[in-house]
Design a protein around this motif. Sequence first.
Motif, PDB file in Angstrom:
ATOM      1  N   TRP A 126      -3.571  -5.996  -8.577  1.00  0.00           N
ATOM      2  CA  TRP A 126      -4.885  -5.773  -7.774  1.00  0.00           C
ATOM      3  C   TRP A 126      -5.449  -7.087  -7.214  1.00  0.00           C
ATOM      4  O   TRP A 126      -5.566  -7.445  -6.040  1.00  0.00           O
ATOM      5  CB  TRP A 126      -5.939  -4.849  -8.017  1.00  0.00           C
ATOM      6  CG  TRP A 126      -7.087  -4.708  -7.088  1.00  0.00           C
ATOM      7  CD1 TRP A 126      -8.406  -5.299  -7.276  1.00  0.00           C
ATOM      8  CD2 TRP A 126      -7.017  -3.936  -5.832  1.00  0.00           C
ATOM      9  NE1 TRP A 126      -9.001  -5.193  -6.227  1.00  0.00           N
ATOM     10  CE2 TRP A 126      -8.487  -4.034  -5.215  1.00  0.00           C
ATOM     11  CE3 TRP A 126      -6.214  -3.347  -5.183  1.00  0.00           C
ATOM     12  CZ2 TRP A 126      -8.941  -3.620  -4.149  1.00  0.00           C
ATOM     13  CZ3 TRP A 126      -6.614  -2.906  -4.011  1.00  0.00           C
ATOM     14  CH2 TRP A 126      -7.955  -3.357  -3.493  1.00  0.00           C
TER      15      TRP A 126
ATOM     16  N   PHE B 271       0.775  -1.206   0.113  1.00  0.00           N
ATOM     17  CA  PHE B 271       0.048   0.176  -0.047  1.00  0.00           C
ATOM     18  C   PHE B 271       0.801   1.102  -0.075  1.00  0.00           C
ATOM     19  O   PHE B 271       0.723   2.160  -0.783  1.00  0.00           O
ATOM     20  CB  PHE B 271      -0.896  -0.007   1.326  1.00  0.00           C
ATOM     21  CG  PHE B 271      -1.857   1.356   1.259  1.00  0.00           C
ATOM     22  CD1 PHE B 271      -3.043   1.330   0.711  1.00  0.00           C
ATOM     23  CD2 PHE B 271      -1.380   2.638   1.845  1.00  0.00           C
ATOM     24  CE1 PHE B 271      -4.124   2.188   0.965  1.00  0.00           C
ATOM     25  CE2 PHE B 271      -2.292   3.416   2.170  1.00  0.00           C
ATOM     26  CZ  PHE B 271      -3.693   3.464   1.403  1.00  0.00           C
TER      27      PHE B 271
ATOM     28  N   MET C 196      -7.121   5.004  -0.575  1.00  0.00           N
ATOM     29  CA  MET C 196      -7.405   3.613  -1.156  1.00  0.00           C
ATOM     30  C   MET C 196      -8.028   3.742  -2.515  1.00  0.00           C
ATOM     31  O   MET C 196      -7.392   2.841  -3.070  1.00  0.00           O
ATOM     32  CB  MET C 196      -8.504   2.968   0.078  1.00  0.00           C
ATOM     33  CG  MET C 196      -8.685   1.408  -0.335  1.00  0.00           C
ATOM     34  SD  MET C 196      -7.497   0.569  -0.408  1.00  0.00           S
ATOM     35  CE  MET C 196      -6.913   0.237   1.284  1.00  0.00           C
TER      36      MET C 196
ATOM     37  N   LYS D 113      -5.015  -7.570  -3.097  1.00  0.00           N
ATOM     38  CA  LYS D 113      -5.987  -6.818  -2.679  1.00  0.00           C
ATOM     39  C   LYS D 113      -6.283  -7.060  -1.247  1.00  0.00           C
ATOM     40  O   LYS D 113      -6.763  -6.228  -0.174  1.00  0.00           O
ATOM     41  CB  LYS D 113      -7.074  -6.745  -3.468  1.00  0.00           C
ATOM     42  CG  LYS D 113      -8.005  -8.108  -3.523  1.00  0.00           C
ATOM     43  CD  LYS D 113      -8.932  -8.074  -4.529  1.00  0.00           C
ATOM     44  CE  LYS D 113      -9.464  -9.392  -4.708  1.00  0.00           C
ATOM     45  NZ  LYS D 113     -10.711  -9.509  -5.485  1.00  0.00           N
TER      46      LYS D 113
ATOM     47  N   VAL E 296      -5.223   4.030  -5.059  1.00  0.00           N
ATOM     48  CA  VAL E 296      -4.234   3.003  -4.648  1.00  0.00           C
ATOM     49  C   VAL E 296      -4.597   1.651  -5.385  1.00  0.00           C
ATOM     50  O   VAL E 296      -4.264   0.960  -6.257  1.00  0.00           O
ATOM     51  CB  VAL E 296      -3.868   2.647  -3.210  1.00  0.00           C
ATOM     52  CG1 VAL E 296      -3.117   1.258  -3.345  1.00  0.00           C
ATOM     53  CG2 VAL E 296      -2.934   3.839  -2.639  1.00  0.00           C
TER      54      VAL E 296
ATOM     55  N   ARG F  96      -5.531   7.034   5.035  1.00  0.00           N
ATOM     56  CA  ARG F  96      -5.460   5.910   4.207  1.00  0.00           C
ATOM     57  C   ARG F  96      -6.741   5.624   3.568  1.00  0.00           C
ATOM     58  O   ARG F  96      -6.779   5.297   2.400  1.00  0.00           O
ATOM     59  CB  ARG F  96      -5.197   4.453   5.239  1.00  0.00           C
ATOM     60  CG  ARG F  96      -5.069   3.289   4.578  1.00  0.00           C
ATOM     61  CD  ARG F  96      -5.007   2.219   5.635  1.00  0.00           C
ATOM     62  NE  ARG F  96      -4.846   0.660   5.155  1.00  0.00           N
ATOM     63  CZ  ARG F  96      -3.879   0.290   4.649  1.00  0.00           C
ATOM     64  NH1 ARG F  96      -2.599   0.694   5.063  1.00  0.00           N
ATOM     65  NH2 ARG F  96      -3.993  -1.066   4.191  1.00  0.00           N
TER      66      ARG F  96
ATOM     67  N   LEU G  96      -2.406  -6.001   1.555  1.00  0.00           N
ATOM     68  CA  LEU G  96      -1.895  -4.733   1.228  1.00  0.00           C
ATOM     69  C   LEU G  96      -1.043  -4.289   2.149  1.00  0.00           C
ATOM     70  O   LEU G  96       0.075  -3.525   1.776  1.00  0.00           O
ATOM     71  CB  LEU G  96      -2.984  -3.393   0.971  1.00  0.00           C
ATOM     72  CG  LEU G  96      -3.895  -3.671  -0.358  1.00  0.00           C
ATOM     73  CD1 LEU G  96      -4.796  -2.440  -0.253  1.00  0.00           C
ATOM     74  CD2 LEU G  96      -3.059  -3.749  -1.569  1.00  0.00           C
ATOM     75  N   ASP G  97      -0.939  -4.824   3.322  1.00  0.00           N
ATOM     76  CA  ASP G  97      -0.126  -4.374   4.347  1.00  0.00           C
ATOM     77  C   ASP G  97       1.265  -5.300   4.410  1.00  0.00           C
ATOM     78  O   ASP G  97       2.229  -5.461   5.291  1.00  0.00           O
ATOM     79  CB  ASP G  97      -0.637  -4.435   5.811  1.00  0.00           C
ATOM     80  CG  ASP G  97      -1.443  -3.198   5.850  1.00  0.00           C
ATOM     81  OD1 ASP G  97      -1.246  -2.116   5.404  1.00  0.00           O
ATOM     82  OD2 ASP G  97      -2.469  -3.510   6.595  1.00  0.00           O
TER      83      ASP G  97
END
Length: 354
Positions: free
Chosen positions: A237, A203, A224, A241, A227, A220, A244-245
């Motif tokens: 994606w 992200f 989003m 998805k 992103v 964030r 994302l972390d």
Amino acid sequence: MDPNDDQQRLDERAKRQEWRHALDRSADLRAAGDPTDPTAVAATPPPPPAAPAPDPLAAVEPAPFGAAAAVPAPPAPAPAAEPDPVALAQPLAQPAHVADPADLVLAARGLRVAFSGNEILHGVDLDAPRGGVLALVGPSGCGKTTLLRSINRLTELAPTATIGGQILFDGADVYAGGTDLNLLRRRVGMVFQQPNPFPMTIFDNVAFAIREQAKRRPSRGELMPQVADVLQRAGLWDEVKDNLDRNALSLSGGQQQRLCIARTLAANPEVILMDEPCSALDPRSTARIEELIVQLAGSLTIVIVTHNLAQAKRIADYAAYLLNGDLIEQGIAQQVFEDPANQSTRDFVAGMFG
């Protein structure tokens, strides 16, 4: 000194400069009273963003395609052939390219580049029409990468480099005094041969470029949608998805390269320069990058250096052939690859050297 060694050092220096810029931006935010950090893995919601600064690089009427005297003028543009993806690919829908030879986004005029007095490019004239894929081809050491890196002024990071001539971006010389290099490199992005994701989350790799263009760091939640859109455009994606972390360095090589493309796209560039972006990837990842390049070419201009002639034939609308620092031939890719005007080009395309 080997010019290839200079180019490798230049590549690493550009990557280090990009990461140092991220750290400097973090310090600026903290000094301004914003405790959040664009290099941190975990994000804290900050105040809403301000509008981005106006674009100081004004568009100028571009020169006509094929203005270089040493290169035969190309014929009227023909519809770009659909690429032939490698066998392992699952082809995606291919949008029509919008490249127009009468509309140049980039042009080199009399470009000369030398390292330690050894001239690598000898007065190159190059045309890059807007909205297509231009492939730079030629044998190793012919000056392709030097030409590519000169477009957004990465070549000058080498202390031994001397540069003459012009690079015109929308008709304005990027080497003119007062050029905003940060703005130039946002509008003309770069994807390197080796993937270089930042050591942060997926992200935050993508959000980094968006935050850079905001005076106050967006939350964030505000980031989003952008992103997600950029990761979708980069074809990543669906694979990331739900995570994302995750640290970006844990992705595969092909995923890392698509993440780097996504990070470049997040800055809303008009041109993306790609220096052999598939050379370190397996065939399946290569096919996905090629599909992505063809799709993106409908909305921006891509200039790609490749040693893979078959790849250039699959993805390019336009081609330029270099040899020993000279631009020998340029024009519609189909013409250059199938009916070149120059004997040297015919020999190269036939595989007689290179």
